[in-house]
Structure formats: C-alpha cells, structure tokens
Design an enzyme around this catalytic site. Structure first.
Site, mmCIF file in Angstrom:
data_model
loop_
_atom_site.group_PDB
_atom_site.id
_atom_site.type_symbol
_atom_site.label_atom_id
_atom_site.label_comp_id
_atom_site.label_asym_id
_atom_site.label_seq_id
_atom_site.Cartn_x
_atom_site.Cartn_y
_atom_site.Cartn_z
ATOM 1 C CB CYS A 80 -0.898 0.026 1.231
ATOM 2 S SG CYS A 80 -2.172 -1.248 1.205
ATOM 3 C CD GLU A 325 -7.877 -15.617 -20.291
ATOM 4 O OE1 GLU A 325 -8.256 -14.449 -20.154
ATOM 5 O OE2 GLU A 325 -6.770 -16.018 -19.888
ATOM 6 C CB CYS A 398 -5.401 -3.005 -14.219
ATOM 7 S SG CYS A 398 -4.364 -4.110 -15.180
HETATM 8 N N1 SAH Z 1 -12.010 -9.698 -18.409
HETATM 9 C C1 SAH Z 1 -11.630 -10.569 -17.349
HETATM 10 C C2 SAH Z 1 -10.132 -10.794 -17.234
HETATM 11 C C3 SAH Z 1 -9.236 -9.588 -17.272
HETATM 12 S S1 SAH Z 1 -7.573 -9.847 -16.776
HETATM 13 C C4 SAH Z 1 -12.213 -10.126 -16.027
HETATM 14 O O1 SAH Z 1 -12.732 -9.004 -15.904
HETATM 15 O O2 SAH Z 1 -12.186 -10.906 -15.073
HETATM 16 C C5 SAH Z 1 -6.721 -10.098 -18.246
HETATM 17 C C6 SAH Z 1 -6.867 -11.488 -18.797
HETATM 18 O O3 SAH Z 1 -6.123 -11.552 -20.025
HETATM 19 C C7 SAH Z 1 -6.325 -12.613 -17.929
HETATM 20 O O4 SAH Z 1 -7.315 -13.587 -17.790
HETATM 21 C C8 SAH Z 1 -5.117 -13.154 -18.722
HETATM 22 O O5 SAH Z 1 -4.956 -14.545 -18.567
HETATM 23 C C9 SAH Z 1 -5.512 -12.823 -20.131
HETATM 24 N N2 SAH Z 1 -4.444 -12.655 -21.127
HETATM 25 C C10 SAH Z 1 -3.184 -12.193 -20.934
HETATM 26 N N3 SAH Z 1 -2.560 -12.045 -22.126
HETATM 27 C C11 SAH Z 1 -3.449 -12.402 -23.094
HETATM 28 C C12 SAH Z 1 -3.404 -12.439 -24.521
HETATM 29 N N4 SAH Z 1 -2.312 -12.061 -25.174
HETATM 30 N N5 SAH Z 1 -4.500 -12.840 -25.183
HETATM 31 C C13 SAH Z 1 -5.630 -13.220 -24.509
HETATM 32 N N6 SAH Z 1 -5.729 -13.207 -23.160
HETATM 33 C C14 SAH Z 1 -4.654 -12.796 -22.455
#
Ligand code: SAH
Length: 446
Positions: A80, A325, A398
């Site tokens: 934090c 994903e 994020c």
């Molecule tokens: N939309 C979801 C996950 C967001 S986090 C939610 O709100 O819960 C980002 C996600 O992207 C993760 O699940 C990670 O595994 C995936 N990820 C990372 N690199 C990626 C890529 N190149 N192509 C597809 N998915 C990917």
C-alpha cells in the site's frame, strides 16, 4: 549530490507509485511516504544519473491530509502507499494520475471523470499471496524481493490472519522450512488464498512435489480458518517470480470457488484471473455495460475474457458474445459459467487475442471489449480490431500508462476517446482501474 547528504525540500509532485517528489541540488528526489505540499527533511540513499532516492527523516510541515497510518506494517510493506493520507486525497491523486497519463503519454484530450471511490478501504481484497522466506512470511517490500513479515493484511478479508497463523503453527510444530532459491533447500514458497461466496481456498505453493505433514496441515487449516472450503497444494519448481506453477493437488475439499457479481454466478479455478475487489467489480462492469450500450442486436467480442465475466454480464442484451482468453483453465470456467448462468449466445476460444482475433470468421463485431493485463494490448491486435470496424470499443485497463499508449494507437486508427471513468478497485495502493469508451469516427484506413 551524494549518498547520505541531508536535504530539506518541498514535495511538489507524486510518482506513479505514489511516492512524493521534490527537487534538491537541481535534481528530482523521490521520497516515499511524503505527501504533496509537505516540507520534509530526508537523507539521500541512492543517486542515479538524473534523479535520486531519499529516505524521509522528518516531516517539517505536514500536509493537512496526512493521517496516522492504520496499518502497522505500512512503513515497511510495499503493498500500500496511502495509509498516511486521507482517502479523499488518494482519490484526487488517482484521477490526476489518469489525466496526466492520458495527456502526456497518449496526447488524449478526452475528459477524465472523477474516480469512483470504494466504500470499503479495508477488507476488500479477495485474494492474498504471501511469500515464505527465511525473513518470514508476508509481503514484499517496495521494489524488492525482501519479505516483510506480517501477521495480517488489512486490505484483505478477515480470513488472512487465521490462514497465516495456521500455517505458521504447522511450520513450527513440524519443522517445515521455507524454500531457499540459492541452496535449493526447504520447500515452502508461497501461501496463496482466495475467497468468494462458496468459501475460502488456501493453496500452499511448494518447490517440490512432496508436502510433508500434509494431513496435519489440513487439520490445522480446518481448525483455524472459519469458512475454509478447500485446501490445495500447488507445485512450482521453476526459478521464477510467478507465484503459481501449473500442477495442483487437492488436499481437502473443493478445488475451485463460486462467486457472484450481480445476478450472475462464476466458477473460478485458482489459475484463472478474477477481479480482487468484488464490490467495485460490479461498478466497473456496470460502467462497461453502459458504455457498450447494447440493444440486443450486437455481436460483442470480449477479448482477454478470463472466466467470461464481462461478456456474460452483457450477454442478455447482446445477440452474441465471442470471448478470447489465453489461460485454458479460464476458458473452461467461462464455458461452465455459460451453463451456470443459462447463457446460450456465447462462444469461447483459447489462445492469445492477437493470434485468434484475426482468424475469427462470421459476423463482424459491433462492440469490442478489451481488458488486457498491465502490459496492455499488442499493436497488431488493435489494428485487427480497427479493421473489423466496431462502432464502439470499451477498454478496461488496470494501468493508465499502457492505456494511454493504446488509446493513441486506436485514435490514429479512426477511434475517438469519448469517456474515461476511473474506478478505485485497489484503495490504499497506487493502482487505479479505468473504463474507457471509444467510438468510431471514420472508416478504418488499414
Ligand atoms: N475480463 C476478465 C479478465 C481480465 S484480466 C475479467 O474481468 O475478469 C486479463 C486477462 O487476459 C487474464 O485472464 C489473462 O490470462 C488474459 N491474457 C493475458 N494475455 C493475453 C493475450 N495475449 N491474449 C488473450 N488473453 C490474455
């Protein structure tokens, strides 16, 4: 300027990590735990070519927003950054951070709305990962792999002190040693916890397949952790900073969680991504849904879909949802979640968004959701998306700096950033989430 120089400066800015910055001897000096506008005395701890790091010795003139830190580990722990600051000020900082990133790094002129604060600044986190080392069990110090020993983390749920106490007791009783990367001795690497509606999962990450006194561990956890729904072992035998390895073993109970957001239920496997702050996730997804402005006729691409949450949140007002994903377990969860939620108009593909999206046949998307990890999107994916000419793109991010970079690419491809809504998913830390709406202004030129 040299190491051990004493300085007195005014803090005139705040870094991306939430540290105060001032100028001394013509150079920028970063001083953790200082607030904007404060006059402070400190000591130089490290001098780089164009800037230096200082350590706070005394706050000479405190900011009116300075408060006593509620967390006893705040000044050591790297998690934090804002326990010494009134929450209102933290929120102002977060809105400003998004504005600065978009303007400076992306040359984006869209209005940034004030961040939506979180009602709970404590106990909001549903996930914990505690490294185990010879220095103790706890959380890494800032920018370091030195572990700060902690008995609890107040941004996490009530279960975390109980989990830590149970594991410590088991380690002491049975002489369990932390894994030592240099010598390869010992075995315990991390304690990983996740909680949801169905209960609490505790996962012990080990460097070796063998888990000594495993029955005793389960007994200790079951006795000490109210609401425990599963105990797992994860084996991570790689030299890596990534917490979890690929192999799991169920020691007791369930190997997954079920959690709900709004009216929907989601199954979550430990390797699948899931947002850490449930209350604010609903705020974020509601905003994404509002920005998507679906009428029931649209094809929606949900890229980086994880366990399918955002797309399924909107599926009721879409013609079809197509999710992509990269983590196979998350895609399995997404498919199961369709069934759990009675959704029939979604389909899922496992692979990277940049590899799969260009190959998708069938109807073009009307709306594309992008929710990448911190490093943002590959440029090639942004080009693929622009080429399919969706009316709207909803970008959930994020990390404001990579968001700014990607928005610039999308603007150059014929999209306009129309609305930027930051949401505080991570109170007391410097992180901030954003939901952004982009609309197509012209036919794509590629
Ligand atoms: N939309 C979801 C996950 C967001 S986090 C939610 O709100 O819960 C980002 C996600 O992207 C993760 O699940 C990670 O595994 C995936 N990820 C990372 N690199 C990626 C890529 N190149 N192509 C597809 N998915 C990917």
């Amino acid at each position: 300027m040299k190491k051990n120089d004493i300085f007195e400066i005014e803090i005139t800015g705040t870094t991306d990590d939430g540290d105060g910055v001032g100028r001394f001897d013509g150079m920028a000096v970063f001083v953790p735990y200082t607030l904007l506008g404060e006059k402070v005395r400190g000591i130089i701890v490290k001098v780089m070519k164009n800037y230096a790091f200082g350590k706070l010795l005394e706050v000479i003139e405190p900011s009116p927003s300075r408060i006593k830190a509620e967390c006893e580990y705040f000044y050591k722990c790297g998690g934090c950054r804002f326990w010494n600051t009134e929450y209102e000020k933290e929120l102002e900082y977060k809105t400003q951070k998004v504005k600065d990133c978009l303007e400076r790094l992306g040359r984006i002129s869209a209005e940034v709305r004030p961040v939506v604060g979180c009602e709970r600044v404590k106990g909001y986190r549903n996930k914990g990962q505690f490294p185990v080392s010879k220095d103790g069990i706890g959380i890494y110090a800032q920018h370091s792999h030195r572990v700060v020993d902690v008995n609890r983390c107040i941004i996490q749920g009530d279960e975390n002190p109980r989990v830590l106490a149970a594991v410590r007791s088991w380690m002491t009783k049975h002489g369990i040693e932390p894994y030592d990367e240099e010598t390869g001795s010992g075995s315990l690497r991390h304690i990983y916890t996740r909680s949801g509606d169905s209960g609490i999962l505790v996962c012990i990450v080990t460097a070796t397949a063998k888990l000594p006194f495993e029955k005793e561990l389960v007994d200790e956890l079951r006795a000490g952790v109210e609401g425990l729904s599963g105990a797992l072992q994860n084996i991570n035998d790689k030299k890596t900073n990534v917490v979890l390895g690929k192999k799991f073993r169920t020691l007791w109970g369930q190997d997954h969680l079920i959690d709900s957001i709004g009216d929907l239920k989601f199954k979550i496997s430990p390797l699948s991504f899931y947002q850490v702050n449930k209350e604010q996730t609903k705020v974020l997804y509601d905003k994404a849904k509002e920005f998507a402005a679906l009428s029931g006729k649209e094809v929606v691409w949900d890229l980086y879909c994880g366990i399918g949450t955002i797309g399924q949140y909107m599926a009721g007002t879409a013609k079809k949802v197509v999710g992509i994903e990269v983590v196979p377990q998350a895609i399995e969860n997404a498919k199961e979640n369709m069934r759990l939620n009675g959704i029939q108009n979604a389909e899922y593909y496992c692979g990277t968004a940049e590899a799969i999206a260009p190959k998708l046949r069938g109807e073009k998307p009307d709306v594309v959701i992008l929710d990448p990890p911190r490093k943002g999107c590959e440029e090639s994916l942004l080009k693929t998306v622009a080429r399919t000419e969706p009316k709207r793109i909803v970008y959930v991010s994020c990390k404001p700096s990579t968001l700014a970079r990607d928005l610039r690419v999308l603007e150059d491809l014929g999209y306009k950033t129309v609305a930027v809504q930051p949401v505080d998913m991570f109170p007391r830390t410097p992180h901030v989430e954003c939901c952004v709406l982009l609309c197509r202004t012209q036919h794509s030129s590629i």
